[in-house]
Design a protein around this motif. Structure first.
Motif, short mmCIF file in Angstrom:
data_model
loop_
_atom_site.label_atom_id
_atom_site.label_comp_id
_atom_site.label_asym_id
_atom_site.label_seq_id
_atom_site.Cartn_x
_atom_site.Cartn_y
_atom_site.Cartn_z
N UNK A 1 0.48 60.99 44.51
CA UNK A 1 0.27 61.12 45.96
C UNK A 1 -1.11 61.72 46.21
N UNK A 2 -1.99 61.53 45.22
CA UNK A 2 -3.28 62.22 45.27
C UNK A 2 -4.47 61.35 44.90
N UNK B 1 -0.49 64.32 49.48
CA UNK B 1 -0.59 65.64 48.82
C UNK B 1 -1.58 66.57 49.52
N UNK B 2 -2.09 66.15 50.66
CA UNK B 2 -2.94 67.08 51.43
C UNK B 2 -2.15 67.75 52.55
N UNK B 3 -0.84 67.54 52.52
CA UNK B 3 -0.01 68.14 53.56
C UNK B 3 1.35 68.55 52.95
N UNK B 4 1.70 69.82 53.10
CA UNK B 4 2.92 70.33 52.45
C UNK B 4 4.17 69.63 53.00
N UNK C 1 -7.75 59.58 45.32
CA UNK C 1 -8.78 59.68 46.36
C UNK C 1 -9.45 58.34 46.66
N UNK C 2 -9.06 57.28 45.93
CA UNK C 2 -9.82 56.03 46.01
C UNK C 2 -9.11 54.91 46.78
N UNK C 3 -8.29 55.29 47.75
CA UNK C 3 -7.60 54.26 48.54
C UNK C 3 -8.10 54.22 49.99
N UNK C 4 -9.22 54.87 50.22
CA UNK C 4 -9.82 54.91 51.55
C UNK C 4 -8.83 55.30 52.65
N UNK C 5 -8.04 56.32 52.38
CA UNK C 5 -7.09 56.82 53.37
C UNK C 5 -7.71 58.02 54.08
N UNK C 6 -7.30 58.25 55.32
CA UNK C 6 -7.81 59.43 56.03
C UNK C 6 -7.23 60.69 55.43
N UNK D 1 16.80 58.81 42.16
CA UNK D 1 16.76 58.76 40.69
C UNK D 1 17.13 60.10 40.06
N UNK D 2 17.75 59.99 38.89
CA UNK D 2 18.05 61.19 38.10
C UNK D 2 16.95 61.42 37.06
N UNK D 3 16.06 60.44 36.96
CA UNK D 3 14.99 60.58 35.97
C UNK D 3 14.09 61.75 36.34
N UNK D 4 13.40 62.27 35.34
CA UNK D 4 12.47 63.37 35.58
C UNK D 4 11.38 62.92 36.55
N UNK D 5 11.14 63.73 37.56
CA UNK D 5 10.11 63.41 38.57
C UNK D 5 8.97 64.41 38.45
N UNK D 6 7.77 63.86 38.36
CA UNK D 6 6.57 64.71 38.28
C UNK D 6 5.72 64.37 39.51
N UNK D 7 5.21 65.38 40.21
CA UNK D 7 4.39 65.12 41.39
C UNK D 7 2.94 65.47 41.06
N UNK D 8 2.06 64.48 41.21
CA UNK D 8 0.64 64.68 40.85
C UNK D 8 -0.16 65.09 42.08
N UNK D 9 -0.83 66.24 41.97
CA UNK D 9 -1.44 66.86 43.14
C UNK D 9 -2.97 66.75 43.18
N UNK D 10 -3.46 66.82 44.40
CA UNK D 10 -4.90 66.71 44.64
C UNK D 10 -5.54 68.09 44.74
N UNK D 11 -6.75 68.21 44.16
CA UNK D 11 -7.48 69.48 44.31
C UNK D 11 -8.23 69.53 45.65
#
Ligand SMILES: Cc1cc2nc3c(=O)[nH]c(=O)nc-3n(C[C@H](O)[C@H](O)[C@H](O)COP(=O)(O)O)c2cc1C
Length: 307
Positions: A130-131, A142-145, A133-138, A159-169
């Motif tokens: 969710x992070x 991940x820039x909003x809690x 930067x190269x999709x030309x989105x405003x 899903x019961x599978x392990x979920x990892x959330x990738x964050x933006x600096x």
């Protein structure tokens, strides 16, 4: 004493904590001639979208003083082709496969992708990108809690599978966003994705990459990433997968001491495709030399400076 390098991320049992960062290792097959891929802790695939994407126009990368700028634009074959063409190789490896996914337009696309991946037993975990930067989105999710909380909660139910959330600096407080991901049921957070940046060709007076703005990675971003891992470690309880400029064993260790349970190697793969393997050996040697039995004895064990 034999050091124990195994770590747990959600339901995933990793024999060692070294993985490869999404987008820097293709779908693993590209690297099969460099070393025995089974030795990695896990593989994280290039981010997949529902439809195939050609990515952004070239030039899409350029070198910077201590790293690189990229604006690949999530080039990928689309979910159906990924399952048909890439999964057979990945499943033969017998190590955890983490599939990174993203939405192009509508966050609902995450749900569609998760439902499809959930049925595939060889996929061990899903990383929510969710992070990018190269999709030309405003604005990125991940820039909003609140948006992060809403997205992760919606996907968690599927899903019961392990979920990892990738964050933006590219935020004011990454730990706030990490907390939202944790509260919504994410099993772990991965940080950091790239920092937005620009480079200019002064002779032509044009940007060095066609999309003007790209994502900065490599050693230049390491101090930023370390600070963000440390800050997040002090705020959340779920594991952190740390990344950003890991080039060798010393920089990998910085991430563990700052609070990472596992690490991902990104840009360094382009310089030395065997670097992850070298980091695994370096970690073993460091633990042996310092009488450290388990990685939990390093993670987050930062001491205060002496006067
Ligand atoms: C060429 C390139 C492509 C990338 N593609 C993705 C991607 O598809 N999905 C993603 O989540 N991160 C992507 N990233 C970000 C990396 O996974 C990683 O978060 C970032 O580069 C920081 O780590 P590093 O400094 O070790 O490269 C990409 C990075 C690079 C350099």
């Amino acid at each position: 004493m034999k050091p124990n390098l195994s770590v747990k991320i959600g339901k995933l049992d990793l024999k060692n904590p070294v993985m490869v960062a999404s987008g820097t290792f293709g779908y693993a097959e590209e690297f099969k001639d460099f070393f025995d891929l089974k030795k990695l802790g896990a593989i994280v695939t290039k981010t997949i979208t529902i439809r195939a994407r050609h990515g952004n126009l070239p030039p899409r990368t350029c070198e910077t003083p201590a790293g690189m700028l990229n604006s690949i634009g999530l080039e990928n074959p689309g979910i159906d082709k990924f399952i048909e063409e890439k999964i057979p190789f990945l499943k033969k490896l017998g190590i955890p496969v983490i599939v990174s996914i993203a939405a192009e337009e509508d966050p609902e696309e995450f749900a569609i992708l998760v439902k499809q991946l959930d049925k595939i037993s060889e996929i061990s975990a899903i990383e929510l990108n969710i992070s990018c930067p190269n999709l030309q989105k405003n604005k990125l999710i991940s820039q909003d809690a609140q948006s992060t909380f809403a997205l992760v909660s919606a996907v968690r139910q599927l899903t019961e599978k392990t979920l990892i959330t990738k964050l933006s600096p590219n935020v004011t407080s990454i730990s706030e966003i990490a907390l939202a991901a944790q509260n919504a049921g994410s099993d772990a957070v991965a940080l950091i994705n790239t920092l937005t940046g620009m480079s200019i060709d002064v002779h032509k007076r044009i940007p060095k990459i066609a999309s003007w703005v790209g994502g900065l990675s490599g050693p230049a971003i390491r101090p930023v990433a370390i600070k963000m891992v440390w800050e997040t470690y002090n705020k959340i309880k779920i594991p952190i997968i740390g990344m950003g400029g890991i080039m060798d064993i010393e920089s990998a260790l910085e991430f563990f001491i700052a609070g990472s349970t596992a690490i991902s190697v990104g840009t360094a793969n382009f310089i030395n495709p065997r670097i992850s393997l070298e980091i695994i050996s370096g970690l073993k040697a460091y633990m042996e030399d310092n009488d450290i039995q388990n990685l939990s004895n390093i993670t987050g064990k930062l001491k205060a400076c002496k006067d």
